[in-house]
Design a protein around this motif. Sequence first.
Motif, PDB file in Angstrom:
ATOM      1  N   ARG A 194       0.848  -1.262  -0.041  1.00 41.60           N
ATOM      2  CA  ARG A 194       0.073  -0.112  -0.061  1.00 41.60           C
ATOM      3  C   ARG A 194       0.797   1.280  -0.021  1.00 41.60           C
ATOM      4  O   ARG A 194       0.567   2.048  -0.539  1.00 41.60           O
ATOM      5  N   GLU A 201       1.134   3.841  -3.137  1.00 45.65           N
ATOM      6  CA  GLU A 201       0.782   5.342  -2.928  1.00 45.65           C
ATOM      7  C   GLU A 201       1.948   6.286  -2.945  1.00 45.65           C
ATOM      8  O   GLU A 201       1.701   7.255  -3.700  1.00 45.65           O
ATOM      9  N   LEU A 236      -7.402   1.707  -2.838  1.00 44.44           N
ATOM     10  CA  LEU A 236      -5.975   0.757  -2.794  1.00 44.44           C
ATOM     11  C   LEU A 236      -6.319  -0.106  -1.574  1.00 44.44           C
ATOM     12  O   LEU A 236      -5.533  -1.340  -1.718  1.00 44.44           O
ATOM     13  N   TRP A 256      -6.788   6.364  -1.767  1.00 49.18           N
ATOM     14  CA  TRP A 256      -5.822   5.444  -0.899  1.00 49.18           C
ATOM     15  C   TRP A 256      -6.861   4.299  -0.298  1.00 49.18           C
ATOM     16  O   TRP A 256      -6.377   3.330   0.052  1.00 49.18           O
ATOM     17  N   THR A 295      -5.785   1.459  -9.444  1.00 49.82           N
ATOM     18  CA  THR A 295      -5.642   2.878  -8.583  1.00 49.82           C
ATOM     19  C   THR A 295      -5.344   3.805  -9.108  1.00 49.82           C
ATOM     20  O   THR A 295      -5.939   4.951  -9.222  1.00 49.82           O
ATOM     21  N   TYR A 343      -2.194  -1.663  -9.509  1.00 49.13           N
ATOM     22  CA  TYR A 343      -1.709  -0.243  -9.517  1.00 49.13           C
ATOM     23  C   TYR A 343      -2.340   0.409 -10.858  1.00 49.13           C
ATOM     24  O   TYR A 343      -2.865   1.549 -10.579  1.00 49.13           O
TER      25      TYR A 343
END
Lengths: 288, 261
Positions: free
Chosen positions: A181, A185, A271, A268, A252, A249
């Motif tokens: 994560r 991010e 994700l 987030w 997101t 990936y």
Amino acid sequence: KMAAAAAAGSLWRAGWRLWRGRAVVSWQLCPPQRAVQASAVLRRVSDEQKKEPSVSSSQFDLHPNDYQPEQEPQGPHPSYTGQGGQESEDYESEEQLQHRILTAALDFVPEHGWSAEAIAEGAKTLGLSVAAAGMFHSDGSDLVLHFVSQCNTKLCELLKQEQKQVQLGEAEKKPTDQFLRDTVEARLRMLIPYIEKWPQALSILLLPHNIPSSLNLLTSMIDDILHYAGDQATDFNWYTRRAVLTGIYNTTELVMMQDSSPDFEDTWRFLENRVADAMNMSNTAEQV
Amino acid sequence: VYQVFQSVAKKYDVMNDSMTLGIHRIWKDIFVRKMNPSPGTLLLDVAGGTGDIAFRFLSYVRSVRERQLQRKLRQQQNLSWQEISETYQEDKVKSLGDSRVVVCDINKEMLKVGKQKAQHLGYSEGLSWVLGDAEELPFDDAKFDVYTIAFGIRNVTRIDLALREAYRVLKPGGRFLCLEFSHINNPLLSRLYDLYSFQVIPVLGEIIAGDWKSYQYLVESIRRFPPQEELKAMIEDAGFFKVNYQNLNAGIVAIHSGFKL
């Protein structure tokens, strides 16, 4: 049977890496022969430089020194001494100059988008003519690919730092889902300054002539992330893990495109959920 | 060479069309598209007598500029009428975005024809016409963004001098572009091309322009001109980087490009 599978797996991976390595080499902005020629001259010139410190060193001035050292003893004929009068011992290669132009051009992306215009503006800030943008593809592909490659390099640096910290005992080793994560991010946050024009960049990356390069960049990034996550698999899981992470990936990234929440909180959270799903999936698979 | 072009000037465009069956327009369009000039570019078109490249450059820059302005306007949706009219006014003044082209030719007749064409076609701003020799350009160093020479370099006696002059007048980062007849690799096509060149073109020259000899000279000068790789080496010798060439029509015509870095 396990050993055979492991051997096959590692053979596959070696082949995969070889193919990737070749693809990386093929996406170099300057033709291989010239590079060899330039570097042959480069070494000679830098030796000459040490003998004659009075000669005004100018960047990219490889040819005059190569062909006319006897005819013009007073020095190379007038050439490019820009860059704010900087004089350096080393000669830059064409590639390095191109990288500098592209990096300078990134500042103009919010205004001009990922295009030859942004590259032209970037070249202008370096003191070059706008025609220098002609060195690159006219649709801005080179700029996008350069940016993505730069982001990936930054990500690698970040991961290396973190790994060092863990090894020195300064930080705790994160659990896998937290690690994934945080890494995704961090990587996506690099897009924030260009988020408005990022859809344009994505469409450029999907152009047929860019797909080999963009795919290569994506797979190498995923590979690096999983390497630092401590992935030691040599069996078929190697592929599934990469496919899953690539999926996380990409989705997101797309969610981020149309996220208008403060500091992309929704992204987030999305994700987090996806990574949790992936973890559950792998646990369930193990149980079976 | 001077005599040839003096007699050829008036019929130059007509002959170009008939010899190349009008394809030369496409070549020149591709040439300017490869240049991809952005507004604010200063172009030097050498041996560009009748102005074909210059006109195309101006049209291209104008359309790019229009697109830029449209994009800017779209981002300014909430302006008052006053502000919108102000932006229109200031943009009309800069419809070319400060781009300029200087057409340089050794031959007065060709320049005269070019000026007449410009007037006829309505190109008024951003053009200058200068008499000059490609081997010794009447310009200062590092003045131009792009230097082009379309179908002119084979008529230059000392190509290396012309290349060196090109290097001199270009700004750092500037681009050298050359459009010229070149060599065909394919033997079959090459034979057909030879047949066409030596049998058809002088005849056309006689019929249309009343001048067999000039067009005979033309075809022979094409044969004598160095092939693509050799010209590329000459351009590199003059100091240009990232030199490459693109064949059009299998090598009948080639575009060479180099950068002053």
